[in-house]
Design an enzyme around this catalytic site. Structure first.
Site, short mmCIF file in Angstrom:
data_model
loop_
_atom_site.label_atom_id
_atom_site.label_comp_id
_atom_site.label_asym_id
_atom_site.label_seq_id
_atom_site.Cartn_x
_atom_site.Cartn_y
_atom_site.Cartn_z
CG ASN A 123 39.74 68.37 75.63
OD1 ASN A 123 39.92 67.85 74.46
ND2 ASN A 123 38.60 68.83 76.46
CG ASP B 6 38.95 68.98 85.60
OD1 ASP B 6 37.54 68.40 85.78
OD2 ASP B 6 39.93 68.53 85.08
CE LYS C 90 35.94 88.93 68.03
NZ LYS C 90 36.59 89.33 66.33
CG PHE D 152 39.73 56.94 79.44
CD1 PHE D 152 37.74 55.77 79.31
CD2 PHE D 152 40.97 56.22 78.24
CE1 PHE D 152 38.53 54.30 78.39
CE2 PHE D 152 40.49 55.45 77.58
CZ PHE D 152 39.49 54.18 77.68
CE LYS E 79 36.61 62.35 87.93
NZ LYS E 79 36.50 63.40 87.54
#
Ligand code: PMT
Length: 399
Positions: A212, A282, A291, A328, A346
């Site tokens: 990300n 996630d 590969k 966060f 959580k």
């Protein structure tokens, strides 16, 4: 970190590392500080007075008896003027003099009248044999006993004489961070804080991955601010582009969410606070050993993804009464409701919400704007500011 309105006195002694000090002075001024410079006579063999005067924007104090001195007591007025002093590089000679109270030139007389009153950072730099000299070690040990003085550890690496050893002056960014720390009240001393930062990287095969856009800037800003406030910091970092400016922060690099989970669970029992700023995948694919090759006529590749371990949740489930867990939330819609749900699921004590809908917030930027929500129902909004200022605001709100 901003050094706005701070007055920094830079003391330079005669070592080759003096050539790096103009960069430090420029960076201190860019961070908002006003800088004055004092040197030994020998320092000016390595860096010119004109260079130091130009980059600092002020006259250099290098000769106690120079007729040009505004008044004959710069060694008193400069320590009164400054908020903090840094002596860099500090040669073996100057370390010995400072520790013994010898004041026989502009730098050492200025240090002598600063030593009891102002925070001072000392950055030794010399050949490894001179660093190992028992007299040098004795001087360093003596200076480290003084409450307001922090003597940095020299770095290992190639020295000016060509040998590899311990004695290099830390780079300008590390010196600047040490000055910022010297100016920060130690409100977190005795605390042990675990911070996660950056993005996890989930391999698809040996050459491809899913990741990300996290750069680690927000997590690193938190790590720096906790360390400035005196906490012992463990930083568990995924893929990042952010730079760490404090070698005393214990950094553990990881790749996947599973690796980050293991590192966090190992470290969690010995920390009293965790701030989970990392952007953790996630979902992750099962990595192929070779590969994956495109087949003739193939138009798509379907990758089954499995759920990764939820690090925050595992830590929340094993949290002791004396531990605080701060998460966060990065959201794109129904921000506050989603963040509150995550805080509850959580078992977090607080959650810091940032939204990708806000300009200048979230991934990659040097800025952020957040809302801090706590499990006992408090809420605080921190408007757009640098990630360093946001880190400071989060700690002011929660710690
Ligand atoms: O690194 P920068 O470029 O500076 O960007 C900073 C940031 C945008 C990454 C940061 O401010 C931020 O928002 N981090 C959390 C991003 C995120 O993954 O949020 P989330 O809403 O998906 O996760 C919620 C919480 O659970 C987070 O504390 C996360 O670390 C944690 N989590 C998520 C998934 C998982 N498998 N395990 C977790 O522990």
């Amino acid at each position: 970190m901003t050094l706005s309105n701070k007055k920094i006195l830079v003391g330079i002694s005669g070592g080759i590392a003096a050539y790096k000090i103009p960069e430090l002075i420029r960076n201190l001024r860019k961070a908002g500080a006003e800088v004055r410079v004092t040197t030994t006579r020998h320092a000016l063999e390595f860096v010119t007075e004109l260079t130091l005067q130009t980059v600092s924007g002020a006259r250099v104090y290098s000769d106690v008896f120079a007729a040009i001195n505004e008044h004959a007591t710069e060694h008193i007025s400069l320590p009164d003027w400054c908020d903090a002093m840094i002596v860099a590089p500090a040669t073996a000679n100057v370390l010995g003099k400072m520790a013994a109270g010898i004041a026989d030139d502009a730098l050492t007389t200025t240090f002598a009248s600063c030593a009891a009153r102002k925070p001072i950072v000392v950055a030794p730099a010399m050949n490894d044999k001179m660093w190992e000299n028992p007299a040098t070690q004795k001087a360093v040990a003596e200076l480290r006993r003084w409450p307001n003085i922090r003597v940095l550890e020299p770095a290992e690496g190639e020295l000016a004489c060509g040998v590899v050893g311990k004695g290099r002056m830390p780079e300008a960014d590390i010196l600047q961070e040490a000055v910022a720390a010297a100016l920060t009240t130690k409100t977190m001393s005795g605390r042990r804080v675990l911070i996660t930062a950056g993005g996890t990287t989930e391999p698809i095969d040996p050459v491809r991955c899913i990741s990300n856009h996290s750069t680690g800037k927000m997590g690193f800003a938190l790590a720096h601010e906790c360390a400035r406030r005196g906490a012992e910091v463990t930083l568990i970092a995924g893929a990042v582009t952010a730079q760490l400016h404090n070698p005393e922060i214990h950094r553990i690099d990881v790749g996947t969410a599973r690796e980050m989970h293991r590192a966090c669970m190992d470290a969690w029992p010995t920390h009293d606070t965790a701030i989970l700023c990392a952007a953790v995948a996630d979902f992750a694919p099962e990595a192929a050993e070779q590969k994956i090759k495109k087949q003739p006529g193939q138009t798509e590749l379907l990758l089954p993804l499995h759920i990764t371990p939820d690090i925050a949740r595992s830590m929340g489930e094993t949290k002791r009464a004396d531990q605080r867990l701060i998460g966060f939330a990065l959201e794109t819609n129904h921000e506050e409701a989603n963040a509150l749900r995550k805080m509850e699921n959580k078992h977090l004590d607080a959650i810091v919400l940032n939204s990708l809908r806000e300009a200048g917030a979230g991934f990659g930027h040097d800025t952020n704007c957040v809302t801090v929500l706590t499990a006992d129902g408090r809420s605080a909004s921190l408007p757009l500011a640098s990630k360093a200022e946001i880190a400071s605001g989060i700690l002011d709100t929660l710690i």
